[in-house]
Design a protein around this motif. Sequence first.
Motif, PDB file in Angstrom:
ATOM      1  N   ASP A 175    -108.721   7.969 -61.907  1.00  0.00           N
ATOM      2  CA  ASP A 175    -107.616   8.259 -60.991  1.00  0.00           C
ATOM      3  C   ASP A 175    -106.296   7.701 -61.480  1.00  0.00           C
ATOM      4  OD1 ASP A 175    -109.292   9.608 -59.290  1.00  0.00           O
ATOM      5  OD2 ASP A 175    -109.715   7.856 -58.036  1.00  0.00           O
ATOM      6  N   GLY A 176    -106.315   7.083 -62.652  1.00  0.00           N
ATOM      7  CA  GLY A 176    -105.083   6.585 -63.254  1.00  0.00           C
ATOM      8  C   GLY A 176    -104.748   5.146 -62.922  1.00  0.00           C
ATOM      9  N   ALA A 177    -105.656   4.405 -62.316  1.00  0.00           N
ATOM     10  CA  ALA A 177    -105.379   3.014 -61.958  1.00  0.00           C
ATOM     11  C   ALA A 177    -105.473   2.124 -63.188  1.00  0.00           C
ATOM     12  CB  ALA A 177    -106.363   2.527 -60.892  1.00  0.00           C
ATOM     13  N   LYS A 178    -104.540   1.194 -63.305  1.00  0.00           N
ATOM     14  CA  LYS A 178    -104.563   0.220 -64.377  1.00  0.00           C
ATOM     15  C   LYS A 178    -105.401  -0.984 -63.949  1.00  0.00           C
ATOM     16  CE  LYS A 178    -101.846   2.747 -66.883  1.00  0.00           C
ATOM     17  NZ  LYS A 178    -102.349   3.429 -68.098  1.00  0.00           N
ATOM     18  N   GLU A 179    -105.663  -1.870 -64.909  1.00  0.00           N
ATOM     19  CA  GLU A 179    -106.567  -2.986 -64.649  1.00  0.00           C
ATOM     20  C   GLU A 179    -106.065  -3.904 -63.533  1.00  0.00           C
ATOM     21  OE1 GLU A 179    -109.508  -3.287 -65.816  1.00  0.00           O
ATOM     22  OE2 GLU A 179    -109.389  -1.602 -67.198  1.00  0.00           O
ATOM     23  N   PHE A 180    -104.757  -4.177 -63.520  1.00  0.00           N
ATOM     24  CA  PHE A 180    -104.224  -5.084 -62.500  1.00  0.00           C
ATOM     25  C   PHE A 180    -104.364  -4.474 -61.108  1.00  0.00           C
ATOM     26  CE2 PHE A 180    -100.830  -7.364 -60.201  1.00  0.00           C
ATOM     27  CZ  PHE A 180    -101.229  -8.664 -60.480  1.00  0.00           C
ATOM     28  N   ARG A 181    -104.157  -3.190 -60.998  1.00  0.00           N
ATOM     29  CA  ARG A 181    -104.318  -2.517 -59.704  1.00  0.00           C
ATOM     30  C   ARG A 181    -105.788  -2.487 -59.299  1.00  0.00           C
ATOM     31  NH1 ARG A 181    -102.355   3.682 -58.199  1.00  0.00           N
ATOM     32  NH2 ARG A 181    -102.957   3.606 -55.981  1.00  0.00           N
ATOM     33  N   ILE A 182    -106.679  -2.304 -60.263  1.00  0.00           N
ATOM     34  CA  ILE A 182    -108.112  -2.330 -59.961  1.00  0.00           C
ATOM     35  C   ILE A 182    -108.507  -3.703 -59.417  1.00  0.00           C
ATOM     36  CG2 ILE A 182    -110.413  -2.233 -60.995  1.00  0.00           C
ATOM     37  CD1 ILE A 182    -109.350  -0.161 -62.948  1.00  0.00           C
ATOM     38  N   LEU A 183    -107.959  -4.744 -60.033  1.00  0.00           N
ATOM     39  CA  LEU A 183    -108.271  -6.107 -59.591  1.00  0.00           C
ATOM     40  C   LEU A 183    -107.803  -6.349 -58.163  1.00  0.00           C
ATOM     41  CD1 LEU A 183    -109.210  -9.022 -60.092  1.00  0.00           C
ATOM     42  CD2 LEU A 183    -106.984  -9.469 -61.139  1.00  0.00           C
ATOM     43  N   LEU A 184    -106.594  -5.913 -57.836  1.00  0.00           N
ATOM     44  CA  LEU A 184    -106.024  -6.187 -56.521  1.00  0.00           C
ATOM     45  C   LEU A 184    -106.616  -5.311 -55.418  1.00  0.00           C
ATOM     46  CD1 LEU A 184    -102.224  -6.740 -57.285  1.00  0.00           C
ATOM     47  CD2 LEU A 184    -103.976  -8.462 -56.847  1.00  0.00           C
ATOM     48  N   GLN A 185    -106.790  -4.027 -55.693  1.00  0.00           N
ATOM     49  CA  GLN A 185    -107.154  -3.081 -54.640  1.00  0.00           C
ATOM     50  C   GLN A 185    -108.647  -2.786 -54.559  1.00  0.00           C
ATOM     51  OE1 GLN A 185    -104.747   0.460 -54.944  1.00  0.00           O
ATOM     52  NE2 GLN A 185    -102.830  -0.640 -54.609  1.00  0.00           N
ATOM     53  N   ILE A 186    -109.405  -3.092 -55.607  1.00  0.00           N
ATOM     54  CA  ILE A 186    -110.842  -2.778 -55.595  1.00  0.00           C
ATOM     55  C   ILE A 186    -111.681  -4.051 -55.698  1.00  0.00           C
ATOM     56  CG2 ILE A 186    -112.715  -1.589 -56.799  1.00  0.00           C
ATOM     57  CD1 ILE A 186    -110.746   0.547 -57.606  1.00  0.00           C
ATOM     58  N   VAL A 187    -111.399  -4.847 -56.711  1.00  0.00           N
ATOM     59  CA  VAL A 187    -112.232  -6.025 -56.957  1.00  0.00           C
ATOM     60  C   VAL A 187    -112.001  -7.096 -55.893  1.00  0.00           C
ATOM     61  CG1 VAL A 187    -112.736  -7.874 -58.578  1.00  0.00           C
ATOM     62  CG2 VAL A 187    -112.310  -5.555 -59.423  1.00  0.00           C
ATOM     63  N   ALA A 188    -110.747  -7.416 -55.593  1.00  0.00           N
ATOM     64  CA  ALA A 188    -110.453  -8.494 -54.647  1.00  0.00           C
ATOM     65  C   ALA A 188    -111.063  -8.258 -53.265  1.00  0.00           C
ATOM     66  CB  ALA A 188    -108.948  -8.707 -54.553  1.00  0.00           C
ATOM     67  N   PRO A 189    -110.922  -7.063 -52.654  1.00  0.00           N
ATOM     68  CA  PRO A 189    -111.539  -6.862 -51.331  1.00  0.00           C
ATOM     69  C   PRO A 189    -113.059  -6.988 -51.337  1.00  0.00           C
ATOM     70  CG  PRO A 189    -109.865  -5.191 -51.754  1.00  0.00           C
ATOM     71  CD  PRO A 189    -110.077  -5.910 -53.038  1.00  0.00           C
ATOM     72  N   LEU A 190    -113.691  -6.669 -52.466  1.00  0.00           N
ATOM     73  CA  LEU A 190    -115.146  -6.772 -52.553  1.00  0.00           C
ATOM     74  C   LEU A 190    -115.617  -8.181 -52.895  1.00  0.00           C
ATOM     75  CD1 LEU A 190    -115.908  -3.466 -54.520  1.00  0.00           C
ATOM     76  CD2 LEU A 190    -116.225  -3.884 -52.077  1.00  0.00           C
ATOM     77  N   SER A 191    -114.688  -9.057 -53.194  1.00  0.00           N
ATOM     78  CA  SER A 191    -115.043 -10.390 -53.697  1.00  0.00           C
ATOM     79  C   SER A 191    -114.770 -11.489 -52.678  1.00  0.00           C
ATOM     80  CB  SER A 191    -114.258 -10.681 -54.985  1.00  0.00           C
ATOM     81  OG  SER A 191    -114.476  -9.674 -55.951  1.00  0.00           O
ATOM     82  N   VAL A 192    -114.717 -11.143 -51.396  1.00  0.00           N
ATOM     83  CA  VAL A 192    -114.430 -12.153 -50.367  1.00  0.00           C
ATOM     84  C   VAL A 192    -115.443 -13.299 -50.394  1.00  0.00           C
ATOM     85  CG1 VAL A 192    -114.257 -12.562 -47.885  1.00  0.00           C
ATOM     86  CG2 VAL A 192    -113.180 -10.549 -48.901  1.00  0.00           C
ATOM     87  N   PRO A 193    -116.765 -13.033 -50.508  1.00  0.00           N
ATOM     88  CA  PRO A 193    -117.713 -14.172 -50.523  1.00  0.00           C
ATOM     89  C   PRO A 193    -117.453 -15.158 -51.656  1.00  0.00           C
ATOM     90  CG  PRO A 193    -118.882 -12.122 -50.125  1.00  0.00           C
ATOM     91  CD  PRO A 193    -117.479 -11.744 -50.500  1.00  0.00           C
ATOM     92  N   VAL A 194    -117.253 -14.636 -52.874  1.00  0.00           N
ATOM     93  CA  VAL A 194    -117.050 -15.553 -54.003  1.00  0.00           C
ATOM     94  C   VAL A 194    -115.690 -16.225 -53.921  1.00  0.00           C
ATOM     95  CG1 VAL A 194    -116.082 -13.838 -55.604  1.00  0.00           C
ATOM     96  CG2 VAL A 194    -117.323 -15.798 -56.493  1.00  0.00           C
ATOM     97  N   LEU A 195    -114.681 -15.534 -53.409  1.00  0.00           N
ATOM     98  CA  LEU A 195    -113.359 -16.142 -53.273  1.00  0.00           C
ATOM     99  C   LEU A 195    -113.394 -17.290 -52.265  1.00  0.00           C
ATOM    100  CD1 LEU A 195    -111.029 -12.994 -53.312  1.00  0.00           C
ATOM    101  CD2 LEU A 195    -111.300 -14.699 -55.115  1.00  0.00           C
ATOM    102  N   LEU A 196    -114.098 -17.095 -51.151  1.00  0.00           N
ATOM    103  CA  LEU A 196    -114.197 -18.158 -50.152  1.00  0.00           C
ATOM    104  C   LEU A 196    -115.047 -19.320 -50.667  1.00  0.00           C
ATOM    105  CD1 LEU A 196    -114.615 -16.130 -46.846  1.00  0.00           C
ATOM    106  CD2 LEU A 196    -112.598 -17.344 -47.651  1.00  0.00           C
ATOM    107  N   THR A 197    -116.098 -19.008 -51.416  1.00  0.00           N
ATOM    108  CA  THR A 197    -116.940 -20.069 -51.960  1.00  0.00           C
ATOM    109  C   THR A 197    -116.171 -20.915 -52.963  1.00  0.00           C
ATOM    110  OG1 THR A 197    -118.924 -18.714 -51.677  1.00  0.00           O
ATOM    111  CG2 THR A 197    -119.074 -20.568 -53.188  1.00  0.00           C
ATOM    112  N   VAL A 198    -115.567 -20.253 -53.941  1.00  0.00           N
ATOM    113  CA  VAL A 198    -114.793 -20.968 -54.946  1.00  0.00           C
ATOM    114  C   VAL A 198    -113.590 -21.650 -54.299  1.00  0.00           C
ATOM    115  CG1 VAL A 198    -113.387 -20.682 -57.029  1.00  0.00           C
ATOM    116  CG2 VAL A 198    -115.564 -19.489 -56.824  1.00  0.00           C
ATOM    117  N   GLY A 199    -112.962 -20.962 -53.335  1.00  0.00           N
ATOM    118  CA  GLY A 199    -111.833 -21.563 -52.631  1.00  0.00           C
ATOM    119  C   GLY A 199    -112.221 -22.831 -51.896  1.00  0.00           C
TER     120      GLY A 199
END
Length: 286
Positions: A175-199
């Motif tokens: 769809d034309g998304a670059k890596e930084f956009r993939i990280l912010l809009q796809i990876v980050a929302p799916l990574s809430v458990p690990v973000l809260l754990t590491v946080g």
Amino acid sequence: MVRGLDDKIFNTIIYIILGLCGLAAVLPILYVVSVSITPFGEVLRNGGFILFPREITFSAYRTLLTESNIPKAFQITVLITVIGTTVNLVLTGLMAYPLSRRNLPGRNFFLLMIVFTLLFSGGLIPTYLVVKSMGLLDSIWAMILPNAVWSFNVLIMKSFFEGLPEELFESARMDGAKEFRILLQIVAPLSVPVLLTVGLFYLVGHWNEFFQAIFYVTDRTLYPLQVVVREILMQSQQPLENAENMMPTQTMQMASVMIASLPVIVIYPFLQKHFTKGMLLGSIKG
């Protein structure tokens, strides 16, 4: 399924062991809370050990919050915790995501360097010289930047990113998304458990900040909460004949410990569900 006598005996032993472990964890906390809210005269009458106070007073807390360095130290600790945890999560995520991509050039070399730092460190004096050369002494950044990234947390977050379906990344790239956009809009929302754990790991580390403050900060107005609590704990006991007229050191010690511990105790139950999920990262899933 009918349980035999051996199973019942085994379960009983396990319950007893767990109960004793729970009691060993609860009693010290109960003791600290009880002494902190008990008049010192009653503490003396009970030989310095009390679990269930007959009288309750919050004089020690009022004194610490109005006539000590605790409020200023509390503000410094909150500032370090908020800014430090934010910096930690941003840098850890930006480092873990590219390392989770198998097509990253030099990926094995970078992973080797990260694992190397888990086994070896530069030492205290070289680290102090680096902090000094960067002009961070006597600033809150001296308690944040030296531990901006924890190698272990990078590996945890990297493992989680590697477990995400590769189809998500391929679809986003189509769809034309670059890596930084993939990280912010796809990876980050799916990574809430690990973000809260590491946080949570980072948050507790910053809240308990002590070692770096001792070595890098000499300005007492920048002392975090744990350093001020240490000073209170090291104060000598006041004379017993004046104990009824002065705020006793022992009561203030226990109250200061509670002030330093209570925020983390209150926050943890709200993160427990996500923390449990995060701790299962890397486990075998059926």
